[in-house]
Write a protein that holds these residues in place. Structure first.
Motif, PDB file in Angstrom:
ATOM      1  N   LYS A  49       0.838  -1.206   0.000  1.00  0.00           N
ATOM      2  CA  LYS A  49       0.000   0.000   0.000  1.00  0.00           C
ATOM      3  C   LYS A  49       0.868   1.249   0.000  1.00  0.00           C
ATOM      4  O   LYS A  49       0.606   2.206  -0.747  1.00  0.00           O
ATOM      5  CB  LYS A  49      -0.920  -0.009   1.223  1.00  0.00           C
ATOM      6  CG  LYS A  49      -1.988   1.075   1.178  1.00  0.00           C
ATOM      7  CD  LYS A  49      -2.926   0.872   0.009  1.00  0.00           C
ATOM      8  CE  LYS A  49      -4.028   1.911  -0.026  1.00  0.00           C
ATOM      9  NZ  LYS A  49      -4.904   1.750  -1.208  1.00  0.00           N
ATOM     10  N   VAL A  50       1.913   1.253   0.830  1.00  0.00           N
ATOM     11  CA  VAL A  50       2.819   2.410   0.858  1.00  0.00           C
ATOM     12  C   VAL A  50       3.489   2.600  -0.494  1.00  0.00           C
ATOM     13  O   VAL A  50       3.570   3.720  -1.018  1.00  0.00           O
ATOM     14  CB  VAL A  50       3.889   2.229   1.965  1.00  0.00           C
ATOM     15  CG1 VAL A  50       4.952   3.311   1.866  1.00  0.00           C
ATOM     16  CG2 VAL A  50       3.243   2.255   3.340  1.00  0.00           C
ATOM     17  N   GLU A  51       3.952   1.518  -1.088  1.00  0.00           N
ATOM     18  CA  GLU A  51       4.609   1.600  -2.393  1.00  0.00           C
ATOM     19  C   GLU A  51       3.638   2.091  -3.461  1.00  0.00           C
ATOM     20  O   GLU A  51       4.017   2.860  -4.352  1.00  0.00           O
ATOM     21  CB  GLU A  51       5.172   0.234  -2.781  1.00  0.00           C
ATOM     22  CG  GLU A  51       5.989   0.257  -4.051  1.00  0.00           C
ATOM     23  CD  GLU A  51       6.683  -1.063  -4.325  1.00  0.00           C
ATOM     24  OE1 GLU A  51       7.188  -1.237  -5.447  1.00  0.00           O
ATOM     25  OE2 GLU A  51       6.712  -1.908  -3.418  1.00  0.00           O
ATOM     26  N   SER A  52       2.392   1.642  -3.373  1.00  0.00           N
ATOM     27  CA  SER A  52       1.389   2.081  -4.334  1.00  0.00           C
ATOM     28  C   SER A  52       1.137   3.583  -4.230  1.00  0.00           C
ATOM     29  O   SER A  52       1.029   4.281  -5.245  1.00  0.00           O
ATOM     30  CB  SER A  52       0.085   1.309  -4.105  1.00  0.00           C
ATOM     31  OG  SER A  52      -0.945   1.797  -4.927  1.00  0.00           O
ATOM     32  N   ILE A  53       1.067   4.091  -2.994  1.00  0.00           N
ATOM     33  CA  ILE A  53       0.837   5.526  -2.788  1.00  0.00           C
ATOM     34  C   ILE A  53       2.002   6.336  -3.343  1.00  0.00           C
ATOM     35  O   ILE A  53       1.811   7.340  -4.051  1.00  0.00           O
ATOM     36  CB  ILE A  53       0.632   5.828  -1.288  1.00  0.00           C
ATOM     37  CG1 ILE A  53      -0.689   5.218  -0.799  1.00  0.00           C
ATOM     38  CG2 ILE A  53       0.636   7.335  -1.040  1.00  0.00           C
ATOM     39  CD1 ILE A  53      -0.883   5.303   0.696  1.00  0.00           C
ATOM     40  N   VAL A  54       3.226   5.909  -3.037  1.00  0.00           N
ATOM     41  CA  VAL A  54       4.412   6.624  -3.519  1.00  0.00           C
ATOM     42  C   VAL A  54       4.473   6.582  -5.046  1.00  0.00           C
ATOM     43  O   VAL A  54       4.844   7.566  -5.698  1.00  0.00           O
ATOM     44  CB  VAL A  54       5.695   6.028  -2.901  1.00  0.00           C
ATOM     45  CG1 VAL A  54       6.939   6.681  -3.493  1.00  0.00           C
ATOM     46  CG2 VAL A  54       5.692   6.225  -1.391  1.00  0.00           C
ATOM     47  N   ALA A  55       4.113   5.439  -5.640  1.00  0.00           N
ATOM     48  CA  ALA A  55       4.105   5.319  -7.099  1.00  0.00           C
ATOM     49  C   ALA A  55       3.098   6.290  -7.715  1.00  0.00           C
ATOM     50  O   ALA A  55       3.373   6.921  -8.739  1.00  0.00           O
ATOM     51  CB  ALA A  55       3.790   3.885  -7.509  1.00  0.00           C
ATOM     52  N   HIS A  56       1.941   6.439  -7.086  1.00  0.00           N
ATOM     53  CA  HIS A  56       0.923   7.381  -7.579  1.00  0.00           C
ATOM     54  C   HIS A  56       1.446   8.807  -7.493  1.00  0.00           C
ATOM     55  O   HIS A  56       1.239   9.607  -8.411  1.00  0.00           O
ATOM     56  CB  HIS A  56      -0.363   7.235  -6.755  1.00  0.00           C
ATOM     57  CG  HIS A  56      -1.269   6.156  -7.244  1.00  0.00           C
ATOM     58  ND1 HIS A  56      -2.492   6.401  -7.826  1.00  0.00           N
ATOM     59  CD2 HIS A  56      -1.118   4.813  -7.274  1.00  0.00           C
ATOM     60  CE1 HIS A  56      -3.070   5.265  -8.165  1.00  0.00           C
ATOM     61  NE2 HIS A  56      -2.253   4.276  -7.842  1.00  0.00           N
ATOM     62  N   LEU A 214      12.795   6.233 -10.362  1.00  0.00           N
ATOM     63  CA  LEU A 214      13.027   4.955  -9.683  1.00  0.00           C
ATOM     64  C   LEU A 214      11.710   4.312  -9.283  1.00  0.00           C
ATOM     65  O   LEU A 214      11.466   3.134  -9.535  1.00  0.00           O
ATOM     66  CB  LEU A 214      13.904   5.184  -8.450  1.00  0.00           C
ATOM     67  CG  LEU A 214      14.064   4.006  -7.490  1.00  0.00           C
ATOM     68  CD1 LEU A 214      14.781   2.864  -8.175  1.00  0.00           C
ATOM     69  CD2 LEU A 214      14.790   4.432  -6.239  1.00  0.00           C
ATOM     70  N   VAL A 215      10.832   5.093  -8.656  1.00  0.00           N
ATOM     71  CA  VAL A 215       9.548   4.560  -8.195  1.00  0.00           C
ATOM     72  C   VAL A 215       8.688   4.132  -9.379  1.00  0.00           C
ATOM     73  O   VAL A 215       8.038   3.093  -9.354  1.00  0.00           O
ATOM     74  CB  VAL A 215       8.808   5.605  -7.334  1.00  0.00           C
ATOM     75  CG1 VAL A 215       7.452   5.063  -6.894  1.00  0.00           C
ATOM     76  CG2 VAL A 215       9.641   5.979  -6.119  1.00  0.00           C
ATOM     77  N   LYS A 216       8.717   4.917 -10.444  1.00  0.00           N
ATOM     78  CA  LYS A 216       7.942   4.558 -11.630  1.00  0.00           C
ATOM     79  C   LYS A 216       8.428   3.245 -12.226  1.00  0.00           C
ATOM     80  O   LYS A 216       7.636   2.393 -12.608  1.00  0.00           O
ATOM     81  CB  LYS A 216       8.045   5.672 -12.671  1.00  0.00           C
ATOM     82  CG  LYS A 216       7.221   6.910 -12.360  1.00  0.00           C
ATOM     83  CD  LYS A 216       7.443   7.954 -13.444  1.00  0.00           C
ATOM     84  CE  LYS A 216       6.717   9.244 -13.114  1.00  0.00           C
ATOM     85  NZ  LYS A 216       6.964  10.282 -14.141  1.00  0.00           N
ATOM     86  N   SER A 217       9.748   3.088 -12.297  1.00  0.00           N
ATOM     87  CA  SER A 217      10.297   1.862 -12.892  1.00  0.00           C
ATOM     88  C   SER A 217       9.933   0.635 -12.064  1.00  0.00           C
ATOM     89  O   SER A 217       9.622  -0.422 -12.603  1.00  0.00           O
ATOM     90  CB  SER A 217      11.821   1.962 -13.020  1.00  0.00           C
ATOM     91  OG  SER A 217      12.431   2.021 -11.737  1.00  0.00           O
ATOM     92  N   GLN A 218       9.950   0.765 -10.726  1.00  0.00           N
ATOM     93  CA  GLN A 218       9.561  -0.347  -9.870  1.00  0.00           C
ATOM     94  C   GLN A 218       8.078  -0.660 -10.044  1.00  0.00           C
ATOM     95  O   GLN A 218       7.666  -1.819 -10.071  1.00  0.00           O
ATOM     96  CB  GLN A 218       9.858  -0.019  -8.407  1.00  0.00           C
ATOM     97  CG  GLN A 218      11.344   0.028  -8.085  1.00  0.00           C
ATOM     98  CD  GLN A 218      11.594   0.358  -6.630  1.00  0.00           C
ATOM     99  OE1 GLN A 218      10.688   0.735  -5.901  1.00  0.00           O
ATOM    100  NE2 GLN A 218      12.836   0.221  -6.212  1.00  0.00           N
ATOM    101  N   ASP A 219       7.273   0.383 -10.180  1.00  0.00           N
ATOM    102  CA  ASP A 219       5.840   0.176 -10.330  1.00  0.00           C
ATOM    103  C   ASP A 219       5.518  -0.440 -11.693  1.00  0.00           C
ATOM    104  O   ASP A 219       4.637  -1.295 -11.797  1.00  0.00           O
ATOM    105  CB  ASP A 219       5.116   1.520 -10.170  1.00  0.00           C
ATOM    106  CG  ASP A 219       3.608   1.362 -10.139  1.00  0.00           C
ATOM    107  OD1 ASP A 219       3.116   0.635  -9.258  1.00  0.00           O
ATOM    108  OD2 ASP A 219       2.940   1.943 -10.996  1.00  0.00           O
ATOM    109  N   GLU A 220       6.249  -0.029 -12.717  1.00  0.00           N
ATOM    110  CA  GLU A 220       5.991  -0.556 -14.056  1.00  0.00           C
ATOM    111  C   GLU A 220       6.348  -2.034 -14.150  1.00  0.00           C
ATOM    112  O   GLU A 220       5.747  -2.783 -14.919  1.00  0.00           O
ATOM    113  CB  GLU A 220       6.772   0.254 -15.085  1.00  0.00           C
ATOM    114  CG  GLU A 220       6.164   1.642 -15.320  1.00  0.00           C
ATOM    115  CD  GLU A 220       7.089   2.527 -16.119  1.00  0.00           C
ATOM    116  OE1 GLU A 220       8.195   2.063 -16.474  1.00  0.00           O
ATOM    117  OE2 GLU A 220       6.720   3.683 -16.388  1.00  0.00           O
TER     118      GLU A 220
END
Length: 315
Positions: A49-56, A214-220
């Motif tokens: 959930k935290v990672e999802s929020i940061v990715a958004h 970085l966050v976008k690449s992890q989310d993608e």
């Protein structure tokens, strides 16, 4: 009884005792593995959930050093991680590697695997040992790098079997402080990822600096092929306050999740290693028992032959 037979019996007895010890250690490791897996399952929901929020936030272009502000927010104390420190980017001269190992042995190839693959990863970055800074979580890694005169800037020993979140905060705060003081310009977390009871896989995750790319690449990587409309955020009281609340949790979740994952892999490796040792002990006992039986049979045959020969001589 011949001396060789006594030696074999002593080896059988000592191997049985060793087998009892390894079997008990396997049961303990299996119990720890089951316990930490239950804990990890609950934590994974929070971390995702935290990672999802940061990715958004990253996709909405809210993550930047300017958005975090140049100063800590009013709610930030000296012991609190600053979002600004997590976002600072500068030319890379030195690279930090937070390496997670165990504090003890008897875990099979767990430690040697993560240390070997970390060495390979360090070489792949193109930086030499002089340009690398080691942050060792676990006594095995700390001792390994110290013996090789590596730059061990920080070590943390005594991680509990089921680590708590408070244990991680000291590690993250120290790493962030070192990054802010330019001890290194990038930080990677290196550890063994738990796949199943028989398999671990080496992971290296970039922790600092946190960037939108970085966050976008992890989310993608998690959502390949998915397309979605991203909302625009209106923040209150400010973007800086929002980032100060969420980014330290994101950094802590990265390290805590890595330590939980590594500890799970450690317990699985320990359980497997002790099971293998117990199986080997049983095989050795069977081999020794066969050796003893043959030696005993040979001795009995010799005695019968001697008695028969003596009786024939008297006739």
């Amino acid at each position: 009884m011949a001396a060789s037979e006594q030696d074999v019996l002593r080896r059988i007895d000592s191997t049985k005792k060793t087998s009892q010890i390894t079997t008990a250690m396997q049961m303990v490791s299996t119990a720890k593995l089951n316990q930490i897996q239950k804990h990890t399952f609950g934590y994974r929901v929070y971390a995702e959930k935290v990672e999802s929020i940061v990715a958004h936030l990253a996709k909405s272009h809210l993550i930047s050093e300017n958005a975090a502000g140049s100063e800590k927010s009013d709610d930030t104390t000296e012991s609190t991680i600053s979002a600004t420190d997590l976002l600072k980017q500068r030319p890379v001269k030195k690279v930090g590697f937070l390496v997670i190992t165990s504090d003890r042995g008897l875990v099979g190839s767990y430690n040697s695997s993560v240390l070997k693959q970390t060495e390979d990863f360090i070489q792949s970055t193109g930086y030499s040992a002089e340009d690398s800074v080691i942050l060792a979580v676990g006594g095995t890694g700390a001792d390994f790098y110290k013996a090789r005169d590596m730059n061990v800037a920080y070590e943390f020993r005594g991680v509990s079997d089921v680590p708590t979140f408070n244990e991680v905060r000291e590690i993250v705060q120290t790493a962030t402080s070192m990054y802010s003081n330019q001890v290194f310009d990038e930080l990677y977390v290196c550890y063994n990822h738990f796949v199943n009871r028989l398999t671990n896989r080496f992971h290296s995750i970039k922790m600092l600096p946190i960037s939108d790319a970085l966050v976008k690449s992890q989310d993608e990587k998690k959502e390949q092929g998915k397309k979605e409309l991203m909302p625009e955020y209106e923040t209150e009281p400010s973007e800086a306050a929002l980032l100060q609340a969420i980014l330290p949790q994101y950094a802590e979740s990265l390290v805590y999740g890595a330590i939980l994952d590594a500890k799970t892999a450690e317990h699985a490796s320990s359980s497997t290693a002790m099971q293998t040792a117990s199986d080997n002990a049983k095989d050795l006992i069977s081999s020794l028992q066969l050796q003893y039986n043959r030696a005993r049979q040979s001795a009995i045959t010799t005695e019968i032959t001697e008695i028969t020969g003596g009786q024939a001589a008297q006739e």
